[in-house]
Design a protein around this motif. Sequence first.
Motif: not given
Length: 138
Positions: A30-31, A26-27, A81, A78, A24, A74
């Motif tokens: 990056s996002e 890392k996401k 996902e 996550i 999470a 967003k």
Amino acid sequence: MSYNIVVLLLGSNINDPENNIQIALKKIESEIGTILKNSELITSEPVEFDSYNNFCNIAVKIKTQFSPIILLGKLKKIEREMGRLKDSSYFGAYQDRIIDIDIILYNSIKFISKKLIIPHHKNLYERDFARDLINEVK
């Protein structure tokens, strides 16, 4: 471009919680935005429901350009996902979860809508473990 400083609280208590938190993070990086600071990763017992699975929790301070509602969307993306298809509001009760990402603070604003309330009252004032983590990154 203006940026917002946001504190998030992450929690996981099933399917390798520590790894779920790392995925999470890392996401988020990056996002959503840059992670400026993170608390220690702790283990805590479930709050407001019974489970044999303890949680891994961490707080992070991030810098993002997104508004509160866009940010919430967003973060929910996550969560989906990663396998959390429905949150606690759908079930009407807390339960085990692969990942939970809460917006705790957003700049110094107060924000209230049907889907989101900032600051996150329970984590700031009612849950000692959360308050300690949040204070590490504020």
